[in-house]
Write a protein that holds these residues in place. Structure first.
Motif, PDB file in Angstrom:
ATOM      1  N   SER A  43      88.575  38.299 -43.193  1.00 58.41           N
ATOM      2  CA  SER A  43      87.355  37.370 -42.658  1.00 58.41           C
ATOM      3  C   SER A  43      86.966  38.153 -41.602  1.00 58.41           C
ATOM      4  CB  SER A  43      87.906  35.870 -42.201  1.00 58.41           C
ATOM      5  OG  SER A  43      88.784  36.209 -41.146  1.00 58.41           O
ATOM      6  N   LYS A  44      85.431  38.194 -41.303  1.00 60.09           N
ATOM      7  CA  LYS A  44      85.023  38.949 -40.414  1.00 60.09           C
ATOM      8  C   LYS A  44      84.120  38.087 -39.504  1.00 60.09           C
ATOM      9  CE  LYS A  44      84.341  42.897 -43.344  1.00 60.09           C
ATOM     10  NZ  LYS A  44      83.538  43.842 -44.072  1.00 60.09           N
ATOM     11  N   PRO A  45      84.152  38.267 -38.275  1.00 60.11           N
ATOM     12  CA  PRO A  45      83.133  37.547 -37.409  1.00 60.11           C
ATOM     13  C   PRO A  45      81.826  37.857 -37.720  1.00 60.11           C
ATOM     14  CG  PRO A  45      84.119  39.103 -36.117  1.00 60.11           C
ATOM     15  CD  PRO A  45      85.086  39.136 -37.502  1.00 60.11           C
ATOM     16  N   LEU A  46      80.697  36.932 -37.236  1.00 60.21           N
ATOM     17  CA  LEU A  46      79.367  37.205 -37.705  1.00 60.21           C
ATOM     18  C   LEU A  46      78.987  38.426 -36.682  1.00 60.21           C
ATOM     19  CD1 LEU A  46      77.865  33.557 -37.670  1.00 60.21           C
ATOM     20  CD2 LEU A  46      78.729  35.037 -39.535  1.00 60.21           C
ATOM     21  N   ASN A  47      78.026  39.265 -37.324  1.00 63.30           N
ATOM     22  CA  ASN A  47      77.387  40.463 -36.474  1.00 63.30           C
ATOM     23  C   ASN A  47      76.219  39.778 -35.731  1.00 63.30           C
ATOM     24  OD1 ASN A  47      75.514  40.339 -37.990  1.00 63.30           O
ATOM     25  ND2 ASN A  47      76.236  41.898 -39.329  1.00 63.30           N
ATOM     26  N   ARG A  48      75.650  40.687 -34.994  1.00 66.48           N
ATOM     27  CA  ARG A  48      74.498  40.123 -34.138  1.00 66.48           C
ATOM     28  C   ARG A  48      73.457  39.466 -34.921  1.00 66.48           C
ATOM     29  NH1 ARG A  48      71.124  43.570 -29.547  1.00 66.48           N
ATOM     30  NH2 ARG A  48      69.816  41.759 -28.837  1.00 66.48           N
ATOM     31  N   LEU A  49      72.970  40.035 -36.100  1.00 58.30           N
ATOM     32  CA  LEU A  49      71.840  39.557 -37.123  1.00 58.30           C
ATOM     33  C   LEU A  49      72.328  38.265 -37.653  1.00 58.30           C
ATOM     34  CD1 LEU A  49      69.014  40.233 -38.043  1.00 58.30           C
ATOM     35  CD2 LEU A  49      70.038  41.345 -40.164  1.00 58.30           C
ATOM     36  N   GLU A  50      73.626  38.111 -37.988  1.00 55.66           N
ATOM     37  CA  GLU A  50      74.027  37.042 -38.744  1.00 55.66           C
ATOM     38  C   GLU A  50      74.122  35.708 -37.765  1.00 55.66           C
ATOM     39  OE1 GLU A  50      76.672  39.624 -41.770  1.00 55.66           O
ATOM     40  OE2 GLU A  50      77.860  38.453 -40.140  1.00 55.66           O
ATOM     41  N   THR A  51      74.598  36.187 -36.340  1.00 56.01           N
ATOM     42  CA  THR A  51      74.633  35.171 -35.189  1.00 56.01           C
ATOM     43  C   THR A  51      73.199  34.648 -35.201  1.00 56.01           C
ATOM     44  OG1 THR A  51      76.427  36.150 -34.470  1.00 56.01           O
ATOM     45  CG2 THR A  51      75.200  34.695 -33.162  1.00 56.01           C
ATOM     46  N   GLU A  52      72.241  35.273 -34.920  1.00 53.52           N
ATOM     47  CA  GLU A  52      70.867  35.023 -34.709  1.00 53.52           C
ATOM     48  C   GLU A  52      70.592  34.241 -35.964  1.00 53.52           C
ATOM     49  OE1 GLU A  52      67.928  38.106 -34.130  1.00 53.52           O
ATOM     50  OE2 GLU A  52      69.566  39.298 -32.984  1.00 53.52           O
ATOM     51  N   GLY A  53      70.848  34.639 -37.205  1.00 54.05           N
ATOM     52  CA  GLY A  53      70.559  33.824 -38.425  1.00 54.05           C
ATOM     53  C   GLY A  53      71.209  32.498 -38.669  1.00 54.05           C
ATOM     54  N   TYR A 189      72.674  35.728 -42.732  1.00 54.15           N
ATOM     55  CA  TYR A 189      73.700  34.791 -42.422  1.00 54.15           C
ATOM     56  C   TYR A 189      74.142  34.168 -43.528  1.00 54.15           C
ATOM     57  CZ  TYR A 189      75.945  30.377 -40.939  1.00 54.15           C
ATOM     58  OH  TYR A 189      76.624  29.096 -40.772  1.00 54.15           O
ATOM     59  N   LEU A 190      73.243  33.824 -44.355  1.00 52.95           N
ATOM     60  CA  LEU A 190      73.502  32.910 -45.678  1.00 52.95           C
ATOM     61  C   LEU A 190      74.308  34.105 -46.608  1.00 52.95           C
ATOM     62  CD1 LEU A 190      70.234  31.515 -46.513  1.00 52.95           C
ATOM     63  CD2 LEU A 190      72.077  30.242 -45.861  1.00 52.95           C
ATOM     64  N   ARG A 191      74.233  35.341 -46.546  1.00 52.88           N
ATOM     65  CA  ARG A 191      74.986  36.239 -47.315  1.00 52.88           C
ATOM     66  C   ARG A 191      76.191  36.365 -46.956  1.00 52.88           C
ATOM     67  NH1 ARG A 191      73.075  41.542 -47.908  1.00 52.88           N
ATOM     68  NH2 ARG A 191      74.285  41.320 -49.985  1.00 52.88           N
ATOM     69  N   SER A 192      76.409  36.031 -45.543  1.00 52.29           N
ATOM     70  CA  SER A 192      77.724  36.301 -44.990  1.00 52.29           C
ATOM     71  C   SER A 192      78.753  35.094 -45.285  1.00 52.29           C
ATOM     72  CB  SER A 192      77.530  36.503 -43.457  1.00 52.29           C
ATOM     73  OG  SER A 192      77.436  34.994 -42.902  1.00 52.29           O
ATOM     74  N   LEU A 193      78.121  33.999 -45.743  1.00 48.00           N
ATOM     75  CA  LEU A 193      79.087  32.876 -46.108  1.00 48.00           C
ATOM     76  C   LEU A 193      79.878  33.146 -47.297  1.00 48.00           C
ATOM     77  CD1 LEU A 193      76.506  29.983 -45.187  1.00 48.00           C
ATOM     78  CD2 LEU A 193      78.211  31.198 -43.929  1.00 48.00           C
ATOM     79  N   LYS A 194      81.032  33.697 -47.409  1.00 42.79           N
ATOM     80  CA  LYS A 194      81.809  33.800 -48.562  1.00 42.79           C
ATOM     81  C   LYS A 194      83.254  33.545 -48.339  1.00 42.79           C
ATOM     82  CE  LYS A 194      79.441  38.304 -49.412  1.00 42.79           C
ATOM     83  NZ  LYS A 194      79.531  39.874 -49.591  1.00 42.79           N
ATOM     84  N   GLU A 195      84.000  32.738 -49.098  1.00 41.06           N
ATOM     85  CA  GLU A 195      85.150  32.417 -49.070  1.00 41.06           C
ATOM     86  C   GLU A 195      86.272  33.744 -49.105  1.00 41.06           C
ATOM     87  OE1 GLU A 195      86.300  28.082 -50.296  1.00 41.06           O
ATOM     88  OE2 GLU A 195      86.315  29.378 -52.075  1.00 41.06           O
TER      89      GLU A 195
END
Length: 347
Positions: A43-53, A189-195
């Motif tokens: 699992s990976k923490p959100l990066n800056r762009l994903e956090t903004e998303g 952000y949506l594309r970062s949502l993965k099990e």
């Protein structure tokens, strides 16, 4: 008692009792929970762009209609490969000292669950088109359009992300439809949502209330009044993996996603190119305005039998009539992927 007649002692005792109770009820359990819930490997923490998303997701009220929790009930199988566990949310941290963006588990599913949407729908182009006009990709959608997340420009800069919207959904717009920074962040952000796959040896939670093995066997036994269903349903697999882009009628969306109806790739008796595109993705028609197709087969961990079922569904519907393939054919093609690349023809 004297304490009841002395307000200083009374309030001091009350304060001490409150602080002690706070420690045992809130602070202590919080530390214990934090120490016992490590993020899952991979699992990976959100990066800056994903956090903004994520902030855009919250600001636009998406959490009101979308959940991010795959429950351990049979009906949730379509949203993820397994029920969620506490460790799935262990990577979520505070935005800053003042704000705590907690887990966005939600409570209503007016729209589908998003826990695994990054795997189910990894295409950037699909997400941009869906945000601009949800009906363009899902005709029955009740989701509102988020057109304000896009700019209309006469000319696009080289770094601009231009959204290829079919003419029927442009509403008279003649310029270029360009994704704003908010749209880019939200899609990231949506594309970062993965099990994440559980580590080997860790028990996988089960979905409850599904049919028992005995019931499944009885349902598939000839003579029981129920028609035997194939193990791999090509129509269902196509619907869950391909239909959102190529549409249920196989005609795709003009200017966004190519048609499979009458496609040279689908009609070719040699399935090599078709299987390769499903497993490895395809970017050969970007110059024509079509988006990049992700590696659906690989991303969704499709078995050779499932890929064969999808291929055969595409080859036998919408007027297509080409040679069927077997799981062994698919296995042989996948086995060649380590060899020099095969030139992929245009769809």
């Amino acid at each position: 008692m004297e304490i009841y007649n002395n307000h200083k002692k009374l309030f001091t005792a009350a304060l001490c009792f409150f602080v002690l109770l706070t420690f045992f009820v809130a602070i202590g359990p919080a530390f214990t929970s934090q120490n016992n819930n490590a993020p899952l490997p991979g699992s990976k923490p959100l990066n800056r762009l994903e956090t903004e998303g994520k902030a855009v997701f919250i600001a636009e009220g998406c959490v009101a209609c979308h959940t991010q929790q795959v429950r351990n009930v049979d009906m949730d199988k379509v949203w993820g490969t397994r029920p969620n566990i506490a460790a799935d949310y262990a990577n979520i941290t505070r935005t800053d000292v003042w704000r705590n963006t907690a887990t966005l588990m939600g409570s209503e599913r007016t729209g589908p669950d998003l826990t695994n949407v990054g795997t189910r729908q990894p295409s950037n182009d699909w997400h941009y088109l869906h945000l601009f006009n949800p009906r363009s990709v899902v005709a029955e959608s009740v989701m509102p359009s988020y057109e304000w997340l896009f700019d209309i420009k006469d000319y696009a800069w080289p770094n601009d992300v231009v959204v290829n919207v079919p003419d029927d959904f442009k509403k008279g717009i003649t310029g270029k439809i360009v994704a704003t920074h908010k749209a880019l962040a939200l899609v990231a952000y949506l594309r970062s949502l993965k099990e994440v796959t559980l580590p080997d040896g860790k028990p996988v939670p089960i979905f409850l209330y599904g049919k028992s093995e005995a019931e499944k066997a009885a349902a598939n036994t000839p003579g029981k009044g129920v028609t035997t269903k194939p193990e791999f349903d090509g129509a269902a697999l196509y619907a869950s993996n391909c239909q959102s882009c190529h549409q249920g009628n196989g005609e795709g969306l003009v200017g966004a996603f190519p048609a499979l109806k009458g496609s040279k790739v689908v009609l070719d008796d040699n399935p090599e190119v078709q299987v390769t595109i499903i497993m490895k993705g395809y970017n050969g028609r970007v110059s024509e305005g079509y988006g990049v197709m992700p590696a659906v087969g690989t991303n969704n961990n499709l078995k050779p039998e499932e890929v064969a079922a999808i291929v055969n569904h595409e080859r036998s519907n919408w007027g297509n009539n080409s040679k069927k393939v077997t799981a062994d054919d698919v296995k042989k093609i996948i086995a060649t992927f380590g060899k020099p690349e095969t030139v992929i023809a245009k769809k």
